[in-house]
Design a protein around this motif. Structure first.
Motif, short mmCIF file in Angstrom:
data_model
loop_
_atom_site.label_atom_id
_atom_site.label_comp_id
_atom_site.label_asym_id
_atom_site.label_seq_id
_atom_site.Cartn_x
_atom_site.Cartn_y
_atom_site.Cartn_z
N GLU A 1 -11.68 -0.75 -14.18
CA GLU A 1 -11.21 -1.88 -13.37
C GLU A 1 -10.81 -3.01 -14.31
O GLU A 1 -11.57 -3.39 -15.20
CB GLU A 1 -12.34 -2.34 -12.44
CG GLU A 1 -11.94 -3.39 -11.45
CD GLU A 1 -11.04 -2.81 -10.36
OE1 GLU A 1 -10.08 -3.52 -9.97
OE2 GLU A 1 -11.30 -1.69 -9.89
N ASN B 1 -13.91 11.37 -6.29
CA ASN B 1 -13.25 10.20 -5.69
C ASN B 1 -13.37 9.02 -6.65
O ASN B 1 -14.37 8.91 -7.39
CB ASN B 1 -13.91 9.83 -4.36
CG ASN B 1 -13.71 10.90 -3.31
OD1 ASN B 1 -12.71 11.60 -3.30
ND2 ASN B 1 -14.69 11.03 -2.43
N GLU C 1 0.86 -1.18 0.00
CA GLU C 1 0.00 0.00 0.00
C GLU C 1 0.89 1.23 0.00
O GLU C 1 1.65 1.45 0.91
CB GLU C 1 -0.92 0.00 1.21
CG GLU C 1 -1.93 1.10 1.15
CD GLU C 1 -3.01 0.94 2.18
OE1 GLU C 1 -3.08 1.84 3.05
OE2 GLU C 1 -3.77 -0.03 2.12
N ASP D 1 -3.84 9.62 -4.47
CA ASP D 1 -4.41 8.29 -4.29
C ASP D 1 -3.45 7.36 -3.59
O ASP D 1 -2.29 7.69 -3.35
CB ASP D 1 -4.87 7.70 -5.63
CG ASP D 1 -3.76 7.57 -6.66
OD1 ASP D 1 -2.59 7.82 -6.33
OD2 ASP D 1 -4.05 7.21 -7.80
N ASN E 1 -12.02 4.64 -7.41
CA ASN E 1 -11.40 3.39 -7.00
C ASN E 1 -11.34 2.51 -8.24
O ASN E 1 -12.37 2.28 -8.89
CB ASN E 1 -12.24 2.72 -5.90
CG ASN E 1 -11.55 1.51 -5.34
OD1 ASN E 1 -10.34 1.48 -5.21
ND2 ASN E 1 -12.33 0.50 -5.00
N SER F 1 -13.49 5.89 -14.28
CA SER F 1 -12.52 4.98 -13.66
C SER F 1 -12.70 3.63 -14.37
O SER F 1 -13.74 3.36 -14.96
CB SER F 1 -12.76 4.83 -12.15
OG SER F 1 -13.97 4.17 -11.89
N THR G 1 -4.45 -1.54 -7.54
CA THR G 1 -5.74 -0.84 -7.52
C THR G 1 -5.51 0.49 -6.83
O THR G 1 -4.83 0.56 -5.82
CB THR G 1 -6.79 -1.66 -6.74
OG1 THR G 1 -6.99 -2.91 -7.41
CG2 THR G 1 -8.12 -0.92 -6.68
N TYR G 2 -6.08 1.55 -7.41
CA TYR G 2 -5.89 2.89 -6.88
C TYR G 2 -7.20 3.37 -6.24
O TYR G 2 -8.29 3.10 -6.75
CB TYR G 2 -5.49 3.87 -7.99
CG TYR G 2 -4.18 3.49 -8.63
CD1 TYR G 2 -2.99 3.93 -8.09
CD2 TYR G 2 -4.15 2.69 -9.77
CE1 TYR G 2 -1.78 3.58 -8.67
CE2 TYR G 2 -2.94 2.33 -10.35
CZ TYR G 2 -1.77 2.78 -9.80
OH TYR G 2 -0.58 2.42 -10.37
N SER G 3 -7.06 4.09 -5.15
CA SER G 3 -8.20 4.67 -4.47
C SER G 3 -7.81 6.08 -4.06
O SER G 3 -6.79 6.27 -3.41
CB SER G 3 -8.55 3.83 -3.23
OG SER G 3 -9.64 4.39 -2.55
#
Length: 180
Positions: free
Chosen positions: A114, A150, A60, A174, A152, A112, A95-97
């Protein structure tokens, strides 16, 4: 006889002294070895904790970036005539948040996406095919020129179905997380 008894007592005394000294020496050596063993174990545990901390940091990681870009042709199959500005590109296994704040010269959708690792069974989902990878897009904002949102996912971009080139500036804050 008294002298002989005295000499015997002295010999016994010396023998006991030597035996005591030997036992004391062995006790000190044993304790030293024990302390060194404990220190070695503690040092190994500390090293393992540091390695674990490094792994957690690698799993992370905060990512922050800013940019000014001119849009490019979208590289998804069937979208080649569309224009995109990539705020956060995908990286294998991440994975980006976070949040993206942007200002665009022309309206675009902020999407976004995935990465899909298996063929989706739900045929109603849109799929972007890029090379040998597939992505599911998620429209976050439609037809905007500026804002903050925001997100994800594997990445995020501004997407215009118009073929016109546009420019944009953005800031992404992020956190990247390694997928299991």
């Amino acid at each position: 006889m008294d002298t002989k008894l005295n000499n015997d007592n002295k010999e016994i005394g010396h023998g006991l002294f030597i035996a005591g000294l030997t036992i004391l020496t062995l006790a000190i050596i044993s304790q030293t070895v024990f302390v060194e063993s404990v220190n070695t174990v503690l040092a190994q545990q500390q090293q393992q904790q540091q390695q674990q901390s490094q792994v957690e940091v690698e799993e992370e990681k905060e990512v922050g970036q800013q940019g000014n870009q001119t849009s490019i042709a979208h590289n998804a199959k069937g979208h080649e005539s569309h224009q995109v500005i990539i705020f956060q590109d995908s990286s294998d296994g991440l994975t980006y948040s976070g949040t993206v704040t942007f200002n665009l010269s022309k309206p675009a959708d902020v999407i976004s996406f995935e990465e899909v690792t298996e063929d989706p069974t739900n045929a109603t989902k849109k799929i972007w095919e890029v090379g040998d990878k597939k992505y599911v897009p998620n429209t976050l904002l439609k037809n905007v020129t500026n804002g903050s949102v925001n997100f994800n996912g594997s990445g995020i971009l501004a997407h215009s179905t118009q073929g016109d080139v546009y420019t944009g500036s953005y800031t992404v804050n992020d956190t990247a997380t390694r997928n299991p």
